[in-house]
Design a protein around this motif. Structure first.
Motif, short mmCIF file in Angstrom:
data_model
loop_
_atom_site.label_atom_id
_atom_site.label_comp_id
_atom_site.label_asym_id
_atom_site.label_seq_id
_atom_site.Cartn_x
_atom_site.Cartn_y
_atom_site.Cartn_z
N MET A 1 0.81 -1.39 -0.22
CA MET A 1 -0.10 0.07 -0.09
C MET A 1 0.82 1.32 0.06
SD MET A 1 -3.18 -0.85 -0.15
CE MET A 1 -4.21 0.59 0.38
N ALA A 2 2.05 1.25 0.75
CA ALA A 2 2.70 2.57 0.88
C ALA A 2 3.40 2.65 -0.58
CB ALA A 2 3.93 2.15 1.94
N GLN A 3 3.83 1.59 -1.30
CA GLN A 3 4.31 1.85 -2.63
C GLN A 3 3.46 2.62 -3.52
OE1 GLN A 3 6.29 -1.57 -4.62
NE2 GLN A 3 8.33 -1.26 -3.07
N ALA A 4 2.07 1.96 -3.48
CA ALA A 4 1.19 2.46 -4.32
C ALA A 4 0.72 3.89 -4.01
CB ALA A 4 -0.21 1.61 -3.98
N GLY A 5 0.79 4.17 -2.72
CA GLY A 5 0.60 5.62 -2.26
C GLY A 5 1.68 6.46 -2.88
N THR A 6 3.04 6.03 -2.83
CA THR A 6 4.12 6.67 -3.32
C THR A 6 4.13 6.99 -4.94
OG1 THR A 6 5.66 6.02 -1.71
CG2 THR A 6 6.56 6.70 -3.70
N VAL A 7 3.63 5.89 -5.48
CA VAL A 7 3.48 6.00 -7.14
C VAL A 7 2.43 7.06 -7.30
CG1 VAL A 7 2.65 4.83 -9.13
CG2 VAL A 7 4.04 3.64 -7.84
N ASP A 8 1.36 7.02 -6.51
CA ASP A 8 0.38 7.83 -7.01
C ASP A 8 0.43 9.18 -6.68
OD1 ASP A 8 -1.65 5.95 -8.04
OD2 ASP A 8 -2.63 5.65 -6.14
N ARG A 9 1.40 9.64 -5.57
CA ARG A 9 1.97 10.77 -5.22
C ARG A 9 2.65 11.54 -6.29
NH1 ARG A 9 2.89 9.74 -0.46
NH2 ARG A 9 5.23 9.90 -0.63
N ILE A 10 3.45 10.56 -6.88
CA ILE A 10 4.56 10.98 -7.72
C ILE A 10 3.69 11.42 -9.11
CG2 ILE A 10 6.37 10.27 -9.35
CD1 ILE A 10 7.30 8.59 -7.29
N LEU A 11 2.78 10.61 -9.33
CA LEU A 11 2.03 10.89 -10.70
C LEU A 11 0.98 12.18 -10.55
CD1 LEU A 11 1.03 7.11 -11.59
CD2 LEU A 11 2.44 8.50 -12.77
N ASP A 12 0.41 12.09 -9.43
CA ASP A 12 -0.43 13.38 -9.24
C ASP A 12 0.46 14.58 -9.18
OD1 ASP A 12 -2.55 11.97 -8.74
OD2 ASP A 12 -2.42 11.98 -6.29
N THR A 13 1.72 14.55 -8.77
CA THR A 13 2.57 15.67 -8.92
C THR A 13 3.09 16.12 -10.31
OG1 THR A 13 3.19 15.44 -6.60
CG2 THR A 13 4.72 17.07 -7.78
N ALA A 14 3.46 14.85 -10.87
CA ALA A 14 4.20 15.06 -12.13
C ALA A 14 3.16 15.53 -13.39
CB ALA A 14 4.43 13.90 -12.61
N GLU A 15 1.97 15.05 -13.17
CA GLU A 15 0.85 15.58 -13.96
C GLU A 15 0.55 17.05 -14.06
OE1 GLU A 15 -3.45 14.10 -12.49
OE2 GLU A 15 -2.43 12.93 -13.66
N VAL A 16 0.36 17.55 -12.73
CA VAL A 16 0.03 18.83 -12.66
C VAL A 16 1.44 19.76 -12.90
CG1 VAL A 16 -0.19 20.68 -10.78
CG2 VAL A 16 -1.37 18.43 -10.66
N LEU A 17 2.37 19.26 -12.57
CA LEU A 17 3.64 20.11 -13.01
C LEU A 17 3.99 20.21 -14.67
CD1 LEU A 17 6.21 19.57 -10.03
CD2 LEU A 17 4.60 21.53 -10.50
N PHE A 18 3.81 18.87 -15.13
CA PHE A 18 3.85 18.89 -16.71
C PHE A 18 2.72 19.79 -17.24
CE2 PHE A 18 6.00 14.36 -16.20
CZ PHE A 18 7.17 14.96 -16.20
N ALA A 19 1.91 19.75 -16.87
CA ALA A 19 0.50 20.67 -17.46
C ALA A 19 0.98 21.92 -17.36
CB ALA A 19 -0.76 20.12 -16.74
N GLN A 20 1.42 22.41 -15.90
CA GLN A 20 1.66 23.76 -15.98
C GLN A 20 2.67 24.44 -16.62
OE1 GLN A 20 2.01 24.00 -11.62
NE2 GLN A 20 -0.19 24.31 -11.22
N LYS A 21 4.03 23.63 -16.52
CA LYS A 21 5.43 24.30 -17.14
C LYS A 21 5.80 23.57 -18.30
CE LYS A 21 6.88 25.25 -12.24
NZ LYS A 21 7.58 25.19 -11.16
N GLY A 22 5.22 22.44 -18.62
CA GLY A 22 5.70 21.45 -19.82
C GLY A 22 6.80 20.53 -19.53
N PHE A 23 7.01 19.52 -20.07
CA PHE A 23 7.82 18.42 -19.89
C PHE A 23 9.30 18.87 -19.75
CE2 PHE A 23 4.29 17.14 -22.98
CZ PHE A 23 3.83 16.45 -21.84
N ALA A 24 9.86 19.91 -20.67
CA ALA A 24 11.17 20.01 -20.70
C ALA A 24 11.83 21.02 -19.55
CB ALA A 24 11.61 20.77 -22.01
N GLU A 25 10.58 21.81 -19.18
CA GLU A 25 10.90 22.64 -18.09
C GLU A 25 10.66 21.99 -16.66
OE1 GLU A 25 8.98 23.29 -20.78
OE2 GLU A 25 10.10 25.02 -21.59
#
Length: 217
Positions: A1-25
């Motif tokens: 469960m801890a691993q699943a929570g870590t993966v979801d947290r990374i993905l949640d954060t990544a999708e927001v930052l990628f959407a806001q700033k772009g992939f390269a940035e």
């Protein structure tokens, strides 16, 4: 469960930052810092930034493509006619309903899609074609049957122009709602906006071919 929570947290954060700033940035360190994990966790679960980008798209597209395939199966089994309204209507309803528990996820995904167009990612194109190409090819075939008078090359361009309108509208839903309220004193829901957008797209997809394009085709 801890691993699943870590993966979801990374993905949640990544999708927001990628959407806001772009992939390269957006750096992996920015993602790990905001997600509260270390860089080793990203490397362990994803292996690379490219794989993380792919995983972000996968979270939305896997349930969407499965639902789309099922709806196309249903259309074919019931003999539902291929019309622009029917085909595009399916896509709209599924795109907006993939994450009903969090409507903002759809807006984030469309912002991500806009970034994918403005910051081409060759690995992402290859990944999407490999994993989702078959169902999107079926969708294109249904749409082509819906507008048999439109040559395939012209339909390609009309689909791209339609995607541009969809990405702009659905990724900027809150801004459009604010403008509607400020300029017209009108409160509009997401459903109100998409009801206006769908006939616009249908009109563009099935518009008569201009004479000069008939010659080119």
């Amino acid at each position: 469960m801890a691993q699943a929570g870590t993966v979801d947290r990374i993905l949640d954060t990544a999708e927001v930052l990628f959407a806001q700033k772009g992939f390269a940035e957006t750096s992996l360190r920015a993602i790990t810092s905001k997600a509260g994990v270390n860089l080793a966790a990203v490397n362990y679960h994803f292996g690379s930034k490219e794989a993380l980008i792919q995983a972000v798209f996968e979270r939305f597209l896997t349930p969407f493509s499965a639902a789309l395939g099922a709806k196309l199966d249903e259309m074919e089994a019931t003999g539902t006619p291929d019309t622009p309204e029917n085909v595009l209507g399916i896509v709209f309803r599924l795109a907006l309903g993939t994450h009903p528990e969090d409507p903002q996820r759809a807006a984030i995904f469309f912002r991500l899609s806009g970034q994918a167009y403005s910051q081409p990612q060759g690995h992402l194109r290859d990944y999407l074609h490999k994993h989702y190409g078959a169902v999107f090819k079926r969708l294109q075939e249904h749409l082509q049957r819906a507008v048999p008078s439109v040559p395939p090359m012209e339909l390609f361009w009309r689909v791209q122009f339609s995607l541009g309108a969809v990405i702009f509208t659905l990724s900027g839903m809150q801004s459009l709602q604010a403008i509607s309220k400020a300029d017209f004193n009108l409160d509009v829901s997401a459903a109100d906006i998409t009801r206006r957008l769908l006939p616009f797209l249908v009109g563009g997809i099935q518009a008569p071919m201009p004479d000069q394009l008939k010659v080119e085709s």
